[in-house]
Design an enzyme around this catalytic site. Structure first.
Site, PDB file in Angstrom:
ATOM      1  N   HIS A  37      42.443  47.828  57.297  1.00 23.00           N
ATOM      2  CA  HIS A  37      43.633  47.406  56.554  1.00 23.00           C
ATOM      3  C   HIS A  37      44.910  47.402  57.351  1.00 23.00           C
ATOM      4  O   HIS A  37      45.982  47.211  56.792  1.00 23.00           O
ATOM      5  CB  HIS A  37      43.872  48.350  55.365  1.00 23.00           C
ATOM      6  CG  HIS A  37      42.983  48.069  54.214  1.00 23.00           C
ATOM      7  ND1 HIS A  37      43.322  47.179  53.224  1.00 23.00           N
ATOM      8  CD2 HIS A  37      41.770  48.542  53.893  1.00 23.00           C
ATOM      9  CE1 HIS A  37      42.349  47.133  52.339  1.00 23.00           C
ATOM     10  NE2 HIS A  37      41.387  47.945  52.720  1.00 23.00           N
ATOM     11  N   LYS A  56      57.358  46.569  46.279  1.00 21.83           N
ATOM     12  CA  LYS A  56      56.285  46.990  47.180  1.00 21.83           C
ATOM     13  C   LYS A  56      56.693  48.344  47.742  1.00 21.83           C
ATOM     14  O   LYS A  56      57.821  48.776  47.544  1.00 21.83           O
ATOM     15  CB  LYS A  56      56.092  45.962  48.305  1.00 21.83           C
ATOM     16  CG  LYS A  56      57.417  45.522  48.949  1.00 21.83           C
ATOM     17  CD  LYS A  56      57.213  44.451  50.000  1.00 21.83           C
ATOM     18  CE  LYS A  56      56.903  43.063  49.490  1.00 21.83           C
ATOM     19  NZ  LYS A  56      55.545  42.623  49.723  1.00 21.83           N
ATOM     20  N   ARG A  57      55.802  49.031  48.448  1.00 22.28           N
ATOM     21  CA  ARG A  57      56.206  50.274  49.091  1.00 22.28           C
ATOM     22  C   ARG A  57      57.410  50.046  49.995  1.00 22.28           C
ATOM     23  O   ARG A  57      57.586  48.974  50.553  1.00 22.28           O
ATOM     24  CB  ARG A  57      55.040  50.845  49.923  1.00 22.28           C
ATOM     25  CG  ARG A  57      53.944  51.462  49.105  1.00 22.28           C
ATOM     26  CD  ARG A  57      54.421  52.591  48.212  1.00 22.28           C
ATOM     27  NE  ARG A  57      54.991  53.695  48.968  1.00 22.28           N
ATOM     28  CZ  ARG A  57      54.299  54.672  49.540  1.00 22.28           C
ATOM     29  NH1 ARG A  57      52.984  54.712  49.418  1.00 22.28           N
ATOM     30  NH2 ARG A  57      54.883  55.625  50.219  1.00 22.28           N
ATOM     31  N   LYS A 102      58.357  46.015  56.075  1.00 24.91           N
ATOM     32  CA  LYS A 102      58.463  45.109  54.927  1.00 24.91           C
ATOM     33  C   LYS A 102      59.884  44.572  54.757  1.00 24.91           C
ATOM     34  O   LYS A 102      60.130  43.655  53.998  1.00 24.91           O
ATOM     35  CB  LYS A 102      58.005  45.819  53.657  1.00 24.91           C
ATOM     36  CG  LYS A 102      56.489  46.119  53.637  1.00 24.91           C
ATOM     37  CD  LYS A 102      56.104  46.883  52.373  1.00 24.91           C
ATOM     38  CE  LYS A 102      54.646  47.252  52.291  1.00 24.91           C
ATOM     39  NZ  LYS A 102      53.762  46.162  51.810  1.00 24.91           N
ATOM     40  N   THR A 120      49.282  41.715  48.585  1.00 28.96           N
ATOM     41  CA  THR A 120      48.640  41.213  47.369  1.00 28.96           C
ATOM     42  C   THR A 120      49.690  40.973  46.288  1.00 28.96           C
ATOM     43  O   THR A 120      49.471  40.189  45.380  1.00 28.96           O
ATOM     44  CB  THR A 120      47.586  42.199  46.829  1.00 28.96           C
ATOM     45  OG1 THR A 120      48.177  43.501  46.715  1.00 28.96           O
ATOM     46  CG2 THR A 120      46.366  42.255  47.727  1.00 28.96           C
ATOM     47  N   LYS A 136      50.069  38.007  43.172  1.00 21.50           N
ATOM     48  CA  LYS A 136      50.382  38.208  41.745  1.00 21.50           C
ATOM     49  C   LYS A 136      51.558  37.335  41.342  1.00 21.50           C
ATOM     50  O   LYS A 136      51.544  36.702  40.278  1.00 21.50           O
ATOM     51  CB  LYS A 136      50.730  39.682  41.480  1.00 21.50           C
ATOM     52  CG  LYS A 136      49.617  40.670  41.790  1.00 21.50           C
ATOM     53  CD  LYS A 136      50.141  42.120  41.773  1.00 21.50           C
ATOM     54  CE  LYS A 136      49.192  43.061  42.486  1.00 21.50           C
ATOM     55  NZ  LYS A 136      49.820  44.352  42.859  1.00 21.50           N
TER      56      LYS A 136
HETATM   57  C1  LIG Z   1      50.160  44.904  44.042  1.00 19.09           C
HETATM   58  C2  LIG Z   1      50.825  46.202  44.142  1.00 19.09           C
HETATM   59  C3  LIG Z   1      51.214  46.692  45.399  1.00 19.09           C
HETATM   60  C4  LIG Z   1      51.022  45.917  46.687  1.00 19.09           C
HETATM   61  O1  LIG Z   1      52.170  45.112  46.919  1.00 19.09           O
HETATM   62  P1  LIG Z   1      52.439  44.418  48.334  1.00 19.09           P
HETATM   63  O2  LIG Z   1      53.607  43.533  48.060  1.00 19.09           O
HETATM   64  O3  LIG Z   1      51.210  43.620  48.656  1.00 19.09           O
HETATM   65  O4  LIG Z   1      52.718  45.475  49.308  1.00 19.09           O
HETATM   66  C5  LIG Z   1      51.848  47.921  45.462  1.00 19.09           C
HETATM   67  N1  LIG Z   1      52.086  48.641  44.355  1.00 19.09           N
HETATM   68  C6  LIG Z   1      51.749  48.192  43.126  1.00 19.09           C
HETATM   69  C7  LIG Z   1      52.062  49.022  41.936  1.00 19.09           C
HETATM   70  C8  LIG Z   1      51.097  46.970  42.974  1.00 19.09           C
HETATM   71  O5  LIG Z   1      50.740  46.545  41.756  1.00 19.09           O
END
Ligand SMILES: *Cc1c(COP(=O)(O)O)cnc(C)c1O
Length: 802
Positions: free
Chosen positions: A348, A536-537, A542, A646, A650
Site C-alpha cells: 500500500h 482524508k487523513r 496529501k 479511494t 467516492k
Molecule cells: C474513504 C475514506 C478514507 C480514504 O480517503 P483518501 O482520500 O483516499 O485518503 C479515509 N477515511 C475515511 C473515513 C474514508 O471513508
C-alpha cells in the site's frame, strides 16, 4: 430465515415485543437506543440460518482469509438492513409507529477499527465479496478503543478515546470454544528424538486470543460471510510466577487500542504483539479446522489463501512454517512450498520510510521461535541469491530479509508469497520499476496490479437517495449488482431534464451537509455556493497545506479588487482530517486552517463569497454525508506519493469533479472521464522523481520570484492573523522555505490556475452538469465488485458459493 420481517404488521409486533422483553419496560417508555438494540438483535436472529447455511456450503471449498490490522467498518445497521432486503419493511413499520429510522440508525456507534484508506478498503472488500458470493472472511483485532474521537478546541485538534464498545456490540458472537493460546517471550529448546525434531517453547507468556464473529451480509443473496475480531484475554496456560497483576495489565493492552498512526511505528513491542496475536490465532484456527476436516495439511494450499493487507500480518508466513515444521513434522522444503502457495500480499505504500521494519533486538526475545524461523528463511534465500548474483551483488543486499539489525517485513512478505499487488496502475508501475525493482526482476510473474475501489452500495445506494432515483429513471436498477451499467448515464449528460435533476440532487445533498455542519459547529454555509471538499487523513504529502495557502491567496485577491469579487462565484472550502497525535506538523496545519477560517468567515467584505470550515471528527459516518455533497473533490497529493486514494472514487461516483494531480488512481479517473471532465494540474510523477533525483529544487527561489507566494508566506508570521502569536506558524513557513519536500510551492502556480478554472467552469451550468453526470457515468470501474472479481480471477481462484 425468520418471518419477522415479512411485512410491516408482523415486524411491528415482533419489534415491540423484543423491546419490552429485553428491557422489561413498556414500549412507549423505550429510548431510541433500546429500539436500535432490539432492531439489531432481530436482524441478527433473522440472518442466523443463512449464516449457518453459508458456512456449511463453503466448508469444503477453497476460501480466502483476509488479514488486515484495520477494518474501518463504520455503522453496520443500514447496510445490513438493505443487504438483507428488509429496509423498506422496517421503514414502513417505523413510519406507522411514528419513529424516525434515521435517528435509530444513528444510535449505532461507528466502528472505527482503522485509520483511513487502508482500513476502509478492507471494509469495502467485505461488502463486495459477500455480494459476489465469494467465500472470503476477514481477520482483525477487536480493539476496545477505535480510532480516537477528534474535537477542535481553540483551533487545535484534541484527541478523546473512542469507546465504541461501551454498551453492547449487537452484531458480534463470542466464540469462546475457538479461542487460541498464543505464546510470547520464553525460550526455545530443540531436541532430536528418534530422528525427529522436537521444539519446546519454555516459560512462554501465553495470551488467550478469543474470536468474536461479526456477520457480513451479502446484497440480496442470503450469503453471510464472517469478520473475525480477536480479543486478548488471560490464558489458562499462564503459570503464575508472582507477576499476575503485571501480566493482566500488559495483556489487556494488546487489544486495547488501535494505533492512531498510519505510517510510522510507535510503541513497537505492543504493536508487534498485536500483529502476532491476530496472525497466529487466525492461522491456527484455520489450520485446526482444516486438519479436522481433511485429516492432513498437505492439501492446505488447495483450500486456503491468506491474503495480507499491507505487511502488518506478515508473521503469518513464519507462523505457518512453525506449525508445518514444528507441529506437523514436515520437511522444510515441503512446508515452504505450501506456505508460499498460501500467502498473497498487497502493498500500500511507496513512501520508503513507511515500509515496516522491526529491530531484531525487540523481535527476537518477544517471538523466539518465529525469529529463528525467519532467520532460516533468510539464510536459505540468501544462498539462492548469491548463487544467482554472486556474493557481493547489490541484489543480495537489497532483497535480504534480515539486515542492519532489522527484520524487513515487505521483503519477507514478497519472498513468502505467490502474489504481490499494488493498488493502482501508477503505484504498481512505481513498485516494479523503482521501489521494488530487484524483486520484480527476480520474480517477474509475482507482481500485479489491482486498482482499488469502493462499495457503491454504501457510498451511493445508502448515502445519496436523490441520485438513486435519477439512476432508476435513466439506467434502471441493475447498476446495484453491476456498476458497468452506470455507463448508460453518459448519453444523458447533455439532457437538460437530467441536468436539472442532477442540480437538484446536489443541492439536496449540499443542504443536508449544511444542516449537519450548522447543527454541530454553528457555521452557516450557503448551499448554493461551490462545495470544494478535501477530506482524508492529514499528511504532508496529501497537501492540505497547499489548499490552505491557496485560500489565503484567494482572500488576498478578493480583498484587493472589487472586479475580481464580481467574477468570483461563492465557494465553500470544507476540510475534514485527523492528524496522528504525535504528528506535530500535521496538527499545526489544522490550527492554520482553523485560523484562516476564523479570519475569512468574519470578514464582511468577503464572507458571502468565501467560507472555510474544518469539520470535527471526520469518520465513515460523516463521510456518508460529505461524499454526495461535493462539487469539487480535492485530490492534490504530490504526484507519486498517493498509492491509490479511494476518497477520490467516492466523490466521483456521486458526481463531483476532481481537481487533482496525476497521482494514484486519479490517473485512471482522468483516463476514464477524459480531460474535459476533470481538472488536472501540477508536476507528474516522473517530473517529481526527476526533480528529487537532481536535488536542485530551491523553494526559496519560488518565494522570491512569485509575489503571491511571498505575500502568503509572509502573512503566516507578520501579524496578519491577529488572534495567534506571531510565531504560531513559523515552523510551517520555515519548512516550506527550507525544504518543501512535498513541492507545495512548486505546484502552487498551477494549482491557483486550476482553482480559477474550476470557479469559472462552475458558472457555466450546462457544462459543469455535463461533467458531473459524466463522472458518475464513468465511475463503474471503481466498484470493489470489479476489484474483487479481479483478485479472484488472478490471485484467489475461488468458486462462488451461489
Ligand atoms: C474513504 C475514506 C478514507 C480514504 O480517503 P483518501 O482520500 O483516499 O485518503 C479515509 N477515511 C475515511 C473515513 C474514508 O471513508
Amino acid at each position: 430465515m425468520s418471518t419477522v420481517f415479512k411485512d410491516a404488521i408482523t415486524f411491528k409486533k415482533a419489534f415491540i415485543e423484543q423491546v419490552e422483553k429485553t428491557y422489561a419496560i413498556d414500549f412507549k417508555d423505550s429510548s431510541s437506543y433500546q429500539q436500535y438494540v432490539a432492531l439489531g438483535t432481530l436482524l441478527k436472529e433473522h440472518i442466523a440460518d443463512d449464516w449457518k447455511e453459508t458456512k456449511k456450503i463453503e466448508s469444503d471449498k477453497r476460501q480466502v482469509y483476509y488479514f488486515s490490522m484495520e477494518f474501518l467498518m463504520g455503522r453496520m445497521i443500514t447496510n445490513n438492513l438493505m443487504n438483507a432486503g428488509v429496509y423498506d419493511v422496517v421503514k414502513q413499520a417505523f413510519n406507522e409507529l411514528n419513529l424516525d429510522i434515521n435517528e435509530i440508525e444513528h444510535k449505532e456507534t461507528d466502528a472505527g477499527l482503522g485509520n483511513g484508506g487502508l482500513g476502509r478498503l478492507a471494509a469495502c472488500f467485505m461488502d463486495s465479496v459477500a455480494a459476489l458470493a465469494l467465500p472470503v472472511h476477514g481477520n482483525c483485532i477487536r480493539y476496545r478503543y477505535g480510532f480516537f474521537k477528534q474535537k477542535i478546541e481553540n483551533g487545535y485538534q484534541v484527541e478523546y478515546p473512542d469507546r465504541w464498545l461501551k454498551d453492547i456490540h449487537v452484531w458480534e458472537v463470542r466464540r469462546d470454544e475457538e479461542a487460541i493460546d498464543v505464546p510470547f517471550y520464553g525460550h526455545i529448546e530443540l531436541s532430536v528424538i528418534d530422528g525427529k525434531l522436537n521444539v519446546f517453547h519454555r516459560n512462554a507468556e501465553y495470551v488467550k486470543a478469543v474470536p468474536y464473529d461479526v456477520p457480513i451480509v451479502g446484497y440480496n443473496n442470503q450469503v453471510i460471510n464472517t469478520l473475525r475480531l480477536w480479543s486478548a484475554e488471560p490464558s489458562d496456560l499462564y503459570q503464575n510466577q508472582g507477576g499476575t497483576f503485571d501480566y493482566h495489565k500488559k495483556l489487556r493492552q494488546i487489544s486495547e487500542m488501535l494505533y492512531p498512526n498510519d505510517d510510522t511505528d510507535e510503541g513497537k513491542i505492543l504493536r508487534l504483539k498485536q500483529q502476532y496475536l491476530f496472525s497466529s490465532a487466525g492461522v491456527n484456527a484455520v489450520l485446526k479446522k482444516h486438519k479436522k476436516q481433511f485429516g492432513t495439511l498437505d492439501n492446505l494450499a488447495e483450500k486456503a489463501v491468506f491474503h495480507i493487507n499491507d505487511t502488518h500480518p506478515t508473521l503469518i508466513i513464519p507462523e505457518l512454517m512453525r506449525i508445518l515444521v514444528d507441529e506437523e513434522g514436515m520437511e522444510w522444503d515441503h512446508a515452504w512450498d505450501i506456505t508460499r502457495r498460501c500467502v498473497a500480499y498487497t502493498n500500500h505504500t511507496i513512501l520508503a520510510e513507511a515500509l515496516e521494519k522491526w529491530p531484531i533486538r525487540l523481535f527476537q526475545p518477544l517471538l523466539p521461535r518465529i525469529y529463528t524461523i525467519t532467520e532460516e528463511i533468510n539464510r536459505r534465500f540468501e544462498i539462492e541469491l548469491k548463487q544467482r548474483f554472486g556474493d557481493y551483488a547489490k541484489e543480495v543486499e537489497s532483497m535480504q530479509i534480515l539486515k542492519n539489525g532489522m527484520v524487513h517485513m515487505a521483503n519477507l512478505a514478497i519472498v513468502g508469497s505467490f502474489s504481490v499487488n499494488g493498488v493502482a496502475q501508477l503505484h504498481t508501475d512505481i513498485l516494479k520499476e523503482i521501489e521494488m525493482r530487484d524483486f520484480a526482476d527476480y520474480y517477474p510473474n509475482k507482481f500485479n496490479n489491482k486498482t482499488n475501489g469502493i462499495t457503491h452500495r454504501r457510498w451511493v445506494l445508502q448515502s445519496n437517495p436523490e441520485i438513486v432515483e435519477i439512476l432508476k429513471d435513466t439506467v434502471g436498477n441493475e447498476w446495484i449488482k453491476d456498476t458497468s451499467k452506470l455507463e448508460g448515464l453518459a448519453k444523458f449528460a447533455n439532457d437538460p431534464v437530467i441536468q436539472k435533476r442532477y442540480e437538484a440532487m446536489k443541492l439536496a445533498r449540499k443542504q443536508a451537509l449544511t444542516d449537519k455542519i450548522f447543527k454541530e459547529q454553528g457555521v452557516k454555509l450557503n448551499p448554493h455556493a461551490i462545495f470544494d471538499i478535501q477530506v482524508k487523513r492529514l499528511h504532508e504529502y496529501k497537501r492540505q497545506l497547499m489548499n490552505a495557502l491557496h485560500i489565503m491567496h484567494l482572500y488576498n485577491e478578493l480583498k484587493s479588487n472589487p472586479e475580481i469579487r464580481k467574477q468570483f462565484y461563492p465557494q465553500n472550502f470544507i476540510f475534514g482530517a485527523k492528524a496522528a497525535p504525535t504528528y506535530w506538523f500535521a496538527k499545526k496545519v489544522i490550527k492554520l486552517i482553523n485560523t484562516i477560517a476564523e479570519k475569512v468567515n468574519n470578514d464582511p467584505e468577503t464572507n458571502e463569497l468565501l467560507k472555510v470550515v474544518f469539520v470535527e471528527d471526520y469518520n465513515v459516518t460523516y463521510a456518508e454525508t460529505i461524499m454526495p455533497a461535493a462539487d469539487l473533490s480535492e485530490q492534490i497529493s504530490t504526484a507519486s506519493k498517493e498509492a491509490s486514494g479511494t476518497g477520490n472514487m467516492k466523490f466521483m461516483m456521486n458526481g463531483a469533479i476532481t481537481i487533482g494531480t496525476l497521482d494514484g488512481a486519479n490517473v485512471e479517473i482522468a483516463e476514464l472521464v477524459g480531460e474535459d471532465n476533470i481538472i488536472i494540474f501540477g508536476l507528474t510523477a516522473k517530473e517529481v522523481t526527476d526533480l528529487y533525483q537532481k536535488g536542485s529544487y530551491q523553494p526559496y527561489e519560488m518565494y522570491e520570484k512569485d509575489p503571491r507566494i511571498k505575500r502568503v508566506l509572509d502573512q503566516l508570521t507578520n501579524g496578519f492573523f491577529t488572534n495567534v502569536p506571531r510565531n504560531e506558524f513559523e515552523e510551517i513557513r520555515r519548512n516550506l522555505l527550507d525544504r518543501d519536500v512535498y513541492l507545495v510551492l512548486k505546484d502552487f502556480d498551477s494549482y491557483v490556475a486550476a482553482q480559477a478554472k474550476a470557479n469559472k467552469l462552475y458558472q457555466n451550468r450546462p457544462t459543469w452538469l455535463k461533467m458531473s453526470i459524466m463522472n458518475t457515468a464513468k465511475s463503474g470501474f471503481f466498484s470493489t465488485d470489479r476489484t474483487m472479481e479481479e483478485y479472484n480471477k488472478d490471485i484467489w481462484h475461488l468458486t462462488k458459493i451461489k
